[in-house]
Design a protein around this motif. Structure first.
Motif, PDB file in Angstrom:
ATOM      1  N   LEU A 277      57.510  34.321 -21.802  1.00  0.00           N
ATOM      2  CA  LEU A 277      58.280  33.668 -20.749  1.00  0.00           C
ATOM      3  C   LEU A 277      58.148  34.417 -19.432  1.00  0.00           C
ATOM      4  N   ASP A 278      58.149  35.736 -19.478  1.00  0.00           N
ATOM      5  CA  ASP A 278      58.003  36.515 -18.249  1.00  0.00           C
ATOM      6  C   ASP A 278      56.710  36.164 -17.514  1.00  0.00           C
ATOM      7  N   GLN A 279      55.632  35.995 -18.255  1.00  0.00           N
ATOM      8  CA  GLN A 279      54.355  35.653 -17.639  1.00  0.00           C
ATOM      9  C   GLN A 279      54.398  34.246 -17.028  1.00  0.00           C
ATOM     10  N   ILE A 280      55.008  33.309 -17.754  1.00  0.00           N
ATOM     11  CA  ILE A 280      55.130  31.946 -17.232  1.00  0.00           C
ATOM     12  C   ILE A 280      55.886  31.953 -15.903  1.00  0.00           C
ATOM     13  N   LEU A 281      56.971  32.710 -15.832  1.00  0.00           N
ATOM     14  CA  LEU A 281      57.765  32.758 -14.614  1.00  0.00           C
ATOM     15  C   LEU A 281      57.027  33.461 -13.480  1.00  0.00           C
ATOM     16  N   GLU A 282      56.288  34.505 -13.803  1.00  0.00           N
ATOM     17  CA  GLU A 282      55.540  35.227 -12.769  1.00  0.00           C
ATOM     18  C   GLU A 282      54.454  34.362 -12.142  1.00  0.00           C
ATOM     19  N   GLU A 283      53.902  33.438 -12.912  1.00  0.00           N
ATOM     20  CA  GLU A 283      52.810  32.596 -12.429  1.00  0.00           C
ATOM     21  C   GLU A 283      53.291  31.194 -12.048  1.00  0.00           C
ATOM     22  N   TRP A 284      54.571  31.061 -11.759  1.00  0.00           N
ATOM     23  CA  TRP A 284      55.149  29.747 -11.507  1.00  0.00           C
ATOM     24  C   TRP A 284      54.516  29.090 -10.278  1.00  0.00           C
ATOM     25  N   PRO A 285      54.085  27.834 -10.396  1.00  0.00           N
ATOM     26  CA  PRO A 285      53.446  27.167  -9.262  1.00  0.00           C
ATOM     27  C   PRO A 285      54.438  26.806  -8.159  1.00  0.00           C
ATOM     28  N   GLN A 286      54.024  26.975  -6.933  1.00  0.00           N
ATOM     29  CA  GLN A 286      54.881  26.687  -5.793  1.00  0.00           C
ATOM     30  C   GLN A 286      55.227  25.192  -5.752  1.00  0.00           C
ATOM     31  N   GLY A 287      56.493  24.900  -5.467  1.00  0.00           N
ATOM     32  CA  GLY A 287      56.931  23.514  -5.326  1.00  0.00           C
ATOM     33  C   GLY A 287      57.416  22.866  -6.611  1.00  0.00           C
ATOM     34  N   ARG A 288      57.267  23.543  -7.729  1.00  0.00           N
ATOM     35  CA  ARG A 288      57.708  22.986  -9.007  1.00  0.00           C
ATOM     36  C   ARG A 288      59.111  23.489  -9.327  1.00  0.00           C
ATOM     37  N   ARG A 289      59.971  22.612  -9.822  1.00  0.00           N
ATOM     38  CA  ARG A 289      61.331  22.991 -10.188  1.00  0.00           C
ATOM     39  C   ARG A 289      61.442  23.209 -11.696  1.00  0.00           C
ATOM     40  N   LEU A 290      62.432  24.018 -12.075  1.00  0.00           N
ATOM     41  CA  LEU A 290      62.654  24.324 -13.483  1.00  0.00           C
ATOM     42  C   LEU A 290      64.103  24.009 -13.849  1.00  0.00           C
ATOM     43  N   MET A 291      64.270  23.076 -14.767  1.00  0.00           N
ATOM     44  CA  MET A 291      65.585  22.728 -15.299  1.00  0.00           C
ATOM     45  C   MET A 291      65.873  23.681 -16.466  1.00  0.00           C
ATOM     46  N   PHE A 292      66.746  24.640 -16.216  1.00  0.00           N
ATOM     47  CA  PHE A 292      67.068  25.686 -17.183  1.00  0.00           C
ATOM     48  C   PHE A 292      68.306  25.263 -17.962  1.00  0.00           C
ATOM     49  N   CYS A 293      68.121  24.917 -19.223  1.00  0.00           N
ATOM     50  CA  CYS A 293      69.228  24.483 -20.070  1.00  0.00           C
ATOM     51  C   CYS A 293      69.944  25.732 -20.580  1.00  0.00           C
ATOM     52  N   ASP A 294      71.031  26.085 -19.895  1.00  0.00           N
ATOM     53  CA  ASP A 294      71.719  27.354 -20.096  1.00  0.00           C
ATOM     54  C   ASP A 294      72.925  27.157 -21.009  1.00  0.00           C
ATOM     55  N   GLU A 295      72.779  27.638 -22.232  1.00  0.00           N
ATOM     56  CA  GLU A 295      73.870  27.481 -23.200  1.00  0.00           C
ATOM     57  C   GLU A 295      74.990  28.478 -22.956  1.00  0.00           C
ATOM     58  N   GLY A 296      74.822  29.357 -21.966  1.00  0.00           N
ATOM     59  CA  GLY A 296      75.829  30.387 -21.712  1.00  0.00           C
ATOM     60  C   GLY A 296      77.052  29.908 -20.978  1.00  0.00           C
ATOM     61  N   GLY A 297      77.026  28.666 -20.470  1.00  0.00           N
ATOM     62  CA  GLY A 297      78.195  28.113 -19.794  1.00  0.00           C
ATOM     63  C   GLY A 297      78.218  28.444 -18.314  1.00  0.00           C
ATOM     64  N   GLY A 298      79.249  27.955 -17.642  1.00  0.00           N
ATOM     65  CA  GLY A 298      79.412  28.214 -16.225  1.00  0.00           C
ATOM     66  C   GLY A 298      78.473  27.416 -15.332  1.00  0.00           C
ATOM     67  N   VAL A 299      77.967  26.285 -15.825  1.00  0.00           N
ATOM     68  CA  VAL A 299      77.049  25.456 -15.037  1.00  0.00           C
ATOM     69  C   VAL A 299      77.519  24.011 -15.094  1.00  0.00           C
ATOM     70  N   GLN A 300      77.053  23.217 -14.128  1.00  0.00           N
ATOM     71  CA  GLN A 300      77.388  21.809 -14.061  1.00  0.00           C
ATOM     72  C   GLN A 300      76.569  21.010 -15.084  1.00  0.00           C
ATOM     73  N   PRO A 301      77.090  19.854 -15.534  1.00  0.00           N
ATOM     74  CA  PRO A 301      76.278  18.986 -16.404  1.00  0.00           C
ATOM     75  C   PRO A 301      74.980  18.592 -15.714  1.00  0.00           C
TER      76      PRO A 301
END
Length: 239
Positions: free
Chosen positions: A147-171
Motif C-alpha cells: 500500500l505504501d508503494q501504491i500511495l507513493e506513486e499515486w497519479p495526479q488528479g485521481r481521487r481515493l475513496m478511503f473506506c475508514d472503519e475507524g469512525g469519525g467520518v461522514q457517510p
C-alpha cells in the motif's frame, strides 16, 4: 445468447479460434454446432455476432458477422483491495467486474494476512463476470503491491475513496465531491488498517475518507457496498 471475450481484432468476416476451454464450453457444455450464433467482444471493437463455422469435440472456429453494439467506455473506477482469504477475494473480483470496475488492484497492508494471490485465476473470474453481465471490456487485475508503494506513486488528479472503519467520518453519499475526476476505492483487510496507515491516508489531499454505516463489514461486503454507493453517486448508474 452466449457471450465470449476474445483477444483478437473484430471486423466483418474475421475468423476466430476460441481457446480450448471456450471451445469445450461451446461444443461440449452448451452443445453448440455449425451454424449456431453467439456474441463476442474484445474490449476495443464493440460487441459482434459470430457464427460457428467449424466444430469438433475439442475445437471450433468462429466467423464474425456484424457488430451489434459499439464499444462503450466504463467509468474510470478502480478497486484497491487488501489481500484477503482466497474465496472472499474471488468474490470481490467477481462483484467488482459486475459493478463496473475498470481495474482491480491488490494491496499488501500492515495487517494483511495473505501474502500472494493467483492473478491468472482472478483474471479468469473477471472475464467470466464480464461475459455474463454484458459489459464490453474486462477489468484489469494488477498484481499485489505494498500500500505504501501504491500511495507513493499515486497519479495526479485521481481521487481515493478511503473506506475508514475507524469512525469519525461522514457517510459516503454525503462525502463524495461533485467533480469528474477518476476514482479509486480502497478496502482494507480483515484486521482493518493500522493506526499509522489511517493517519497517513487521512492526511493526503487526494483521499476522501467515508463511512459505510454503523456496522463492521467483512471485506467482501464492504467492497460491494462501496462500489454500489460510488456508482449511485458518480457512476453510470445515474444514466
Amino acid at each position: 445468447m452466449i457471450r465470449l471475450f476474445v483477444d483478437h481484432p473484430l471486423s466483418p468476416g474475421v475468423v476466430l479460434e476460441p481457446s480450448a476451454d471456450q471451445a469445450r464450453y461451446l461444443t461440449g457444455v452448451m452443445r453448440k454446432g455449425i451454424g449456431d450464433n453467439l456474441l463476442v467482444f474484445n474490449g476495443r471493437d464493440g460487441e459482434w455476432r459470430a457464427e460457428i463455422t467449424e466444430a469438433s469435440k475439442r475445437s471450433c472456429v468462429l466467423t464474425a458477422l456484424e457488430r451489434t453494439r459499439e464499444q462503450a467506455v466504463t467509468p474510470d473506477l478502480e478497486l484497491i483491495i487488501a489481500l484477503v482469504k482466497r474465496n472472499r477475494l474471488e468474490t470481490i473480483v467477481e462483484k467488482g467486474a459486475e459493478l463496473g470496475c475498470r481495474r482491480v488492484r491488490l494491496a499488501i497492508t500492515r495487517y494483511t494476512q495473505a501474502d500472494h494471490a493467483r492473478t491468472d485465476r482472478l483474471a479468469a473470474i473477471a472475464m467470466e463476470a464480464a461475459e455474463q453481465t454484458g459489459r464490453l471490456d474486462v477489468p484489469e487485475i494488477v498484481a499485489p503491491e505494498k500500500l505504501d508503494q501504491i500511495l507513493e506513486e499515486w497519479p495526479q488528479g485521481r481521487r481515493l475513496m478511503f473506506c475508514d472503519e475507524g469512525g469519525g467520518v461522514q457517510p459516503a453519499l454525503k462525502s463524495l465531491p461533485d467533480d469528474e475526476a477518476p476514482w479509486s476505492v480502497l478496502i482494507g483487510p480483515e484486521g482493518g488498517f493500522s493506526p499509522e496507515e489511517r493517519t497517513r491516508l487521512r492526511g493526503m489531499d487526494f483521499v476522501v475518507p467515508v463511512g459505510l454505516g454503523p456496522r463492521i463489514l467483512r471485506a467482501d461486503t464492504a467492497a460491494i457496498s462501496a462500489l454500489t454507493l460510488w456508482q449511485a453517486a458518480k457512476g453510470d448508474w445515474r444514466s
